[in-house]
Write a protein that holds these residues in place. Structure first.
Motif, PDB file in Angstrom:
ATOM      1  N   HIS A  67       7.079 -31.782 -17.653  1.00 56.43           N
ATOM      2  CA  HIS A  67       5.683 -31.885 -17.154  1.00 56.43           C
ATOM      3  C   HIS A  67       5.255 -30.360 -16.474  1.00 56.43           C
ATOM      4  CE1 HIS A  67       2.384 -33.024 -13.929  1.00 56.43           C
ATOM      5  NE2 HIS A  67       2.116 -33.760 -14.942  1.00 56.43           N
ATOM      6  N   GLN A  70       4.177 -28.186 -19.200  1.00 51.51           N
ATOM      7  CA  GLN A  70       2.968 -28.704 -20.145  1.00 51.51           C
ATOM      8  C   GLN A  70       1.637 -28.597 -19.233  1.00 51.51           C
ATOM      9  OE1 GLN A  70       3.884 -32.335 -22.024  1.00 51.51           O
ATOM     10  NE2 GLN A  70       4.928 -31.384 -23.611  1.00 51.51           N
ATOM     11  N   HIS A  71       1.710 -28.761 -18.110  1.00 57.28           N
ATOM     12  CA  HIS A  71       0.651 -28.955 -17.069  1.00 57.28           C
ATOM     13  C   HIS A  71       0.359 -27.574 -16.040  1.00 57.28           C
ATOM     14  CE1 HIS A  71       1.518 -33.034 -18.398  1.00 57.28           C
ATOM     15  NE2 HIS A  71      -0.129 -33.197 -18.064  1.00 57.28           N
ATOM     16  N   THR A  77      -4.112 -30.030 -15.113  1.00 54.90           N
ATOM     17  CA  THR A  77      -4.496 -30.333 -16.762  1.00 54.90           C
ATOM     18  C   THR A  77      -3.506 -29.753 -17.513  1.00 54.90           C
ATOM     19  OG1 THR A  77      -5.955 -28.169 -16.595  1.00 54.90           O
ATOM     20  CG2 THR A  77      -7.075 -30.229 -16.121  1.00 54.90           C
ATOM     21  N   LEU A  78      -3.654 -30.038 -18.650  1.00 60.87           N
ATOM     22  CA  LEU A  78      -2.904 -29.190 -19.886  1.00 60.87           C
ATOM     23  C   LEU A  78      -2.812 -27.831 -19.574  1.00 60.87           C
ATOM     24  CD1 LEU A  78      -3.385 -31.727 -22.873  1.00 60.87           C
ATOM     25  CD2 LEU A  78      -1.087 -31.525 -21.501  1.00 60.87           C
ATOM     26  N   ALA A 148      -7.863 -29.207 -20.471  1.00 61.87           N
ATOM     27  CA  ALA A 148      -6.892 -28.151 -20.309  1.00 61.87           C
ATOM     28  C   ALA A 148      -7.346 -27.246 -19.731  1.00 61.87           C
ATOM     29  CB  ALA A 148      -6.141 -27.841 -21.446  1.00 61.87           C
TER      30      ALA A 148
END
Length: 235
Positions: A67, A70-71, A77-78, A148
């Protein structure tokens, strides 16, 4: 799972004692059976439980690490790379599916005076401003839309299966929400926030980088051509 593992070991030990009792019938079978089963449970269960708890902790750590990779830590957000992979995967899946509309829209939202706010009031207030705008964006998108942080002052938004007209409505909603929101640095300073929105149809581009460049070009063109929602077409 630890209990099942312990029972499995106990059953195996009992089966071994049973076979041995057949080979040596003079032994007291049931006494030995009870002793072996009790010792197996007493020794195996703590080990099984510790192993299961350790594996569970490792899985949780792997999920947290995945996580975090990716965030974005500020907005939640991504990250750009995870967003690009998700967008390209969604585009490929929709193009292969006959039941889903392969079209969609890629948007970028840029905060024009983000760096100026950071220099004047400090980076913590710039991050707080960005978090507030992300909340506004999330309140306007649907389940399944992707958001993102592509750079310090840029958000990416992917709206799968969305027509240009609907994306224009989304831009209008987000502008209205920002206009009616009061942004402050501390309790005294009111921030003037300027955003630019640009977009491009997914069907017009071949990959994520091309989508991002086209949407960015459209956002930069706002200064000359006026807000996106008053223009006829996307780039």
């Amino acid at each position: 799972m630890a209990t099942l593992g312990t029972l499995g070991c106990a059953v195996g030990a009992i089966a071994l004692v049973y076979v041995l009792s057949l080979l040596v019938p003079d032994r007291q079978f049931w006494v030995e059976l009870t002793i072996v089963a009790s010792l197996t449970v007493a020794v195996t269960f703590p080990l099984q439980l510790a192993l299961r708890l350790r594996n569970e902790a490792l899985r949780d750590m792997q999920k947290e690490l995945q996580h975090a990779l990716q965030h974005d830590p500020v907005t939640g957000t991504l990250r750009a790379n995870a967003f690009a992979a998700s967008v390209e995967h969604a585009i490929d899946r929709r193009r292969l599916s006959t039941a889903e509309n392969p079209d969609g829209v890629m948007l970028v939202l840029r905060i024009s005076n983000f760096d100026e706010i950071g220099r004047r009031y400090g980076p913590q207030w710039a991050d707080t401003l960005l978090q507030s705008i992300v909340q506004i964006v999330h309140s306007c998108v649907r389940y399944g839309d992707l958001v993102a942080r592509l750079s310090s002052d840029e958000l990416g938004i992917y709206l799968p299966g969305t027509a240009t007209e609907n994306a224009r409505d989304f831009c209008e909603r987000i502008r209205a929400r920002i206009d009616e929101t009061t942004f402050t640095a501390g309790q005294e300073h009111h921030l003037s926030v300027t955003v630019r929105l640009g977009g491009t149809r997914v069907g017009d581009q071949s990959d994520f980088q091309a989508l991002r460049e086209a949407a960015n070009h459209d956002a930069l063109a706002e200064e000359e051509a006026g807000p996106l929602l008053f223009r006829e077409l996307f780039s």
